[in-house]
Design an enzyme around this catalytic site. Structure first.
Site: not given
Ligand code: NAD
Ligand code: UD1
Length: 339
Positions: A58, A84, A124, A150, A154, A178, A199-200, A296
């Site tokens: 870890d 993530k 991200s 999440y 970031k 990204y 999910n993606n 979204d």
């Protein structure tokens, strides 16, 4: 020269190991395998014909980081390790803040103790506020107002790293935002291997194509976009991995803290992706139109100019490559690394 890659057994990490090894770097990986398989590293060795050193541990284990920095001559760290999944972060915020913030703090403290100056960090596009005009530009678009834990992890990690770099002029940090990484290595040996139902979009489509899932739900066809479906900036994971090579070179040659988008700047809708994937796999992807997914945005894409100008980074692969390579990986490894 050795590069330490945290989370190197994961999706983006494994592809980055390949590019670094092929460019002649020595690679050291630390990963606790909480969301990956050690087999991915064997595949990296198989693709490159080179070895890498792996520590199953870890990143929050400070003693282990000390051992790694003592046993290897690390010049730069690429920090991928983190949790993530957006939905999971809403259910388990404590685990997300704990893992994502503490990995970074422990790592940067160990880097300071061993005088390692260069860090490339996985951020991200999710750190951008939802109210910006498109395309998103690093030093112009607003950040913050994240819609889930999440995203906040970031955002907070970016703030922490910027403050730490500001206080010590010898440091060199590169923060990479990204957009939507998809696809797989062209060998078909490594790729994305999500746990449970994806999910993606692209992993979902590829599991429909291989028969693991029945049909895709297209989340909304009434957005103000050309075909009514959501628009994103998909980037081939091998291009993204090459972007890390550029970022390492930049970090080793500069000081301070810089933020870069890694995207193509080319918007693509859900239905365009469905069509491109159908062509790649040679079969129709069954889908139904479903309600919009809460949270979204209609359209998200990058302005990639800064990375082009300052890193010399340009993507080489298109939507066809993303779908063909994803399909090769999925059809050769229908159950991912757990075959
Ligand atoms: P991944 O889950 O495949 O890889 C992350 C790796 O980190 C896994 O191998 C996991 O086992 C490891 N890990 C997690 N916590 C750890 C810890 N405490 N100690 C050691 N290892 C640990 O994810 P990925 O898609 O390769 O993403 C890599 C990074 O890029 C993540 O930080 C992610 O948030 C970020 N990112 C990913 C995307 C995306 O769509 N894939 C988009 C934007 C940003
Ligand atoms: C996801 C993450 C985001 C991360 C980004 C980059 C979520 C909620 N958000 O967002 O934090 O920064 O990836 O990797 O996971 N879609 C469908 N059907 C599906 C899945 C998706 O129609 O089954 C649509 C979505 O509505 C969206 C597009 O496909 O319009 C892309 O979705 P996805 O792959 O989840 O990426 P993002 O929404 O960009």
């Amino acid at each position: 020269m050795s590069i330490l890659i945290t989370g190197g057994a994961g999706f983006i990490g494994s592809h980055t190991c390949v590019e670094l090894l092929q460019a002649g770097y020595e690679v050291v990986v630390i990963d606790n395998l909480s969301n990956s398989h050690e087999a991915s590293l064997d595949r990296v060795r198989q693709i490159t014909g080179r070895d890498l050193r792996f520590y199953k541990a870890d990143v929050r284990d400070e003693a282990m980081l000390g051992r790694i920095f003592t046993e290897n001559h690390i010049e730069c760290v690429i920090h991928f390790a983190g949790l993530k999944a957006v939905g999971e972060s809403v259910r388990m915020p404590l685990e997300y803040y704990e893992n994502n913030l503490n990995t970074t703090l422990t790592l940067v403290r160990a880097m300071r103790a061993f005088s390692v100056k260069a860090l490339v960090f996985s951020s991200s596009a999710t750190v951008y506020s939802s109210t910006n005009a498109m395309p998103l530009t690093e030093d112009v678009s607003r950040t913050g107002d994240c819609s889930n834990p999440y995203g906040w992890t970031k955002y907070m990690q970016e703030v922490m790293l910027q403050d730490i770099a500001r206080a010590d002029e010898s440091l060199s940090f590169v923060l990479l935002r990204y957009f939507n990484p998809v696809g797989a290595h062209q060998s078909g040996l490594i790729g994305e291997d999500p746990q449970g139902i994806p999910n993606n979009l692209m992993p979902y489509i590829s599991q429909v194509a291989v028969g693991r899932l029945e049909r895709l739900s297209v989340f909304g066809d009434d957005y103000p976009t050309p075909d009514g479906t959501g628009v994103r900036d998909y980037i081939h994971v091998v291009d993204l991995a090459r972007g890390h090579l550029k970022a390492v070179e930049y970090a080793l040659g500069h000081r301070g803290c810089e933020v870069f988008n890694l995207g193509t700047g080319r918007p693509c809708s859900v239905l365009e992706m469905v069509r491109a994937f159908s062509e790649a796999c040679g079969k129709q992807i069954p889908y139904v139109i479903a309600p919009r997914r809460p949270g979204d945005l209609p359209v998200v894409y990058s302005n990639p100019d800064k990375a082009r100008r300052m890193l010399g980074f340009e993507t080489q692969k298109d939507l066809k490559d993303m779908c063909a390579d994803c399909w090769r990986w999925q059809s050769l490894n229908p159950r991912g690394f757990s075959e």
